[in-house]
Write an enzyme that holds these catalytic residues in place. Structure first.
Site, short mmCIF file in Angstrom:
data_model
loop_
_atom_site.label_atom_id
_atom_site.label_comp_id
_atom_site.label_asym_id
_atom_site.label_seq_id
_atom_site.Cartn_x
_atom_site.Cartn_y
_atom_site.Cartn_z
N GLY A 213 0.82 -1.22 0.00
CA GLY A 213 0.00 0.00 0.00
C GLY A 213 0.84 1.26 0.00
N ASN A 214 0.20 2.38 0.24
CA ASN A 214 0.93 3.65 0.32
C ASN A 214 0.28 4.54 1.37
OD1 ASN A 214 -1.09 5.50 -1.03
ND2 ASN A 214 -0.80 3.94 -2.63
N ARG A 215 0.83 5.71 1.57
CA ARG A 215 0.43 6.54 2.71
C ARG A 215 -0.77 7.45 2.44
NH1 ARG A 215 4.48 6.37 6.50
NH2 ARG A 215 6.50 5.69 5.73
N SER A 216 -1.37 7.37 1.30
CA SER A 216 -2.47 8.31 0.99
C SER A 216 -3.66 8.11 1.94
CB SER A 216 -2.92 8.10 -0.46
OG SER A 216 -4.08 8.86 -0.68
#
Ligand code: CTP
Length: 421
Positions: A213-216
């Site tokens: 995933g990512n931090r958005s």
């Protein structure tokens, strides 16, 4: 003229720690041209003084049923109001209002009005989740009261959970929508437009437990959805964060998790959209194989083979119709302008919103953002560090410009070819 211009609004403030945020609501209402009469409860006076409201509002703050020259202040306020908003609303206010008790000026005003009422609950999670409180809210909503929030977030004392007062921008949006008749009849500058917004970071499963995933956080995309709906657009928001997404103002929230699900949701709804704003952080790669059961440490470090996902925006850029506007986002840590410009060109879009996520207060997870907007003609402008709702407004201003240009010139953005109509 905006929907709030000249409208008489009673702003009720009850005794919660969030009472200070009602000051922001008051200021925004007055800025939008509303005539604001604050009514505070005794509890509210323990948290914030009336002097600030006196200074900001259109009328002096009132607290008591008995201290006004007018013999029946509750009917004067209630009958004369175009809308009554209670912000924040405590559990006691919800109970009193539901039961029809009118022991103080605010509840008496609520009893004495036929105007629409907006109630913005704020309290600790344990209180909010009490069946009695939930039942009161349901009954009030069934009676036609608009309930705004509460949000999920940090509460007094450092706790985190449901019960946080809705963002003042969302409170204003709800009021604006009610007074403007909502949606396209609000007559905003996006009335009649269909807007598709994506938000949040996609999650690509490795196994039933883990994902890439990512931090958005989805905050910027959600703020754009709210801003567009407030301006009269019909908004669909495809988000990986449906639990924090704005499911009000007629916004249709579509919850997704992976890049593939987002691609399907966006492509399915692209045909009728006038404007697409891809604020989501979409994974570029996903694991080729998703394990059917949890990967165990004892099996050793996994080797995860990845494959590319569909570049949704590029797909849209190559398949759009005349007059559709596409806005991309670029989260960068270096060479902001150069990277953003090359994305703008390679994806065949009209505008890119670029931010340097390594700068303090910018991008992922923050309530603030600072962006560089670049359009196909090479025109650019900067929005310095500001609340994400303000950034949303600037992004929509620029996107609307692109839309007007595209429709005036009859040009398809991605290819630059001239079209008719
Ligand atoms: N995007 C998309 N589909 C993808 C990846 C990205 O639609 N599979 C969109 C994003 O929503 C964003 C824009 O493309 O609006 C730019 O995303 P970004 O990941 O920064 O671009 P990439 O082309 O993937 O470049 P990078 O190498 O920087 O990741």
């Amino acid at each position: 003229m905006g929907a709030l211009d000249g409208r008489r609004i009673v702003l009720g403030v009850t005794g919660g720690i969030a009472a200070y945020k009602a000051i922001e609501v008051c200021r925004r209402l007055v800025d939008a041209g509303a005539h604001v009469s604050p009514v505070m409860t005794g509890g509210a006076m323990r948290f914030v003084g009336s002097a600030t409201f006196d200074a900001l509002a259109s009328e002096p703050t009132q607290v008591s049923l008995w201290d006004e020259e007018h013999p029946v202040p509750h009917t004067r306020l209630g009958q004369g109001a175009d809308l009554v908003v209670v912000c924040p609303a405590t559990a006691r206010l919800l109970a009193d209002y539901r039961m029809g008790r009118s022991g103080d000026l605010l509840t008496a005003t609520l009893m004495a009005t036929r105007a629409p009422v907006v109630v913005c609950p704020a309290m600790h999670t344990e209180m909010w989740e009490q069946p009695a409180v939930q039942e009161n809210v349901v009954v009030l909503a069934e009676r036609g009261v608009t309930i705004v929030g509460p949000d999920h977030g940090r509460l007094a004392g450092g706790d985190v959970g449901a019960g946080r007062l809705a963002d003042p921008v969302d409170v204003i949006a709800a009021i604006d929508s009610i007074l403007g008749g909502g949606g396209s009849s609000a007559g905003g500058d996006m009335a009649g437009l269909e807007v598709l917004v994506t938000a949040g970071g996609t999650r690509e499963p490795i196994c039933p437990v883990r994902y890439v995933g990512n931090r958005s956080s989805g905050k910027q995309g959600h703020a754009i959805a709210v801003a567009a709906a407030m301006r009269g657009a019909k908004v669909r928001c495809v988000t990986t964060q449906p639990e924090t997404a704005p499911d009000r103002l007629g916004i249709e929230v579509v919850g997704v998790e992976t890049a593939a699900e987002m691609a399907t949701a966006v492509l399915d709804n692209f045909g009728t959209a006038d404007m697409v704003l891809m604020a989501a952080a979409v994974a570029d790669f996903r694991p080729v194989v998703v394990a059917g059961s949890k990967l165990k440490k004892a099996d050793g470090a996994p080797e995860i083979k990845m494959e590319p996902t569909t570049d949704i925006l590029a797909e849209l850029g190559h398949n759009r119709s005349a007059g559709q506007v596409l806005v991309g986002f670029a989260a960068e840590t270096a060479d902001l302008r150069q990277n953003a410009t090359s994305k703008l060109e390679s994806k065949g879009i009209d505008m890119i919103v670029a931010n340097d996520v390594s700068a303090p207060g910018v991008g992922f997870g923050h309530d603030t953002n600072a962006v560089l907007l670049i359009d196909r003609g090479g025109e650019s402008s900067e929005v310095p560090l500001a609340d994400k709702h303000q950034v949303a407004a600037a992004v929509l201003d620029a996107a609307l410009n692109c839309l007007h240009n595209a429709r005036d010139t009859g040009t398809v953005g991605g290819t630059g070819e001239g079209v008719t109509g």
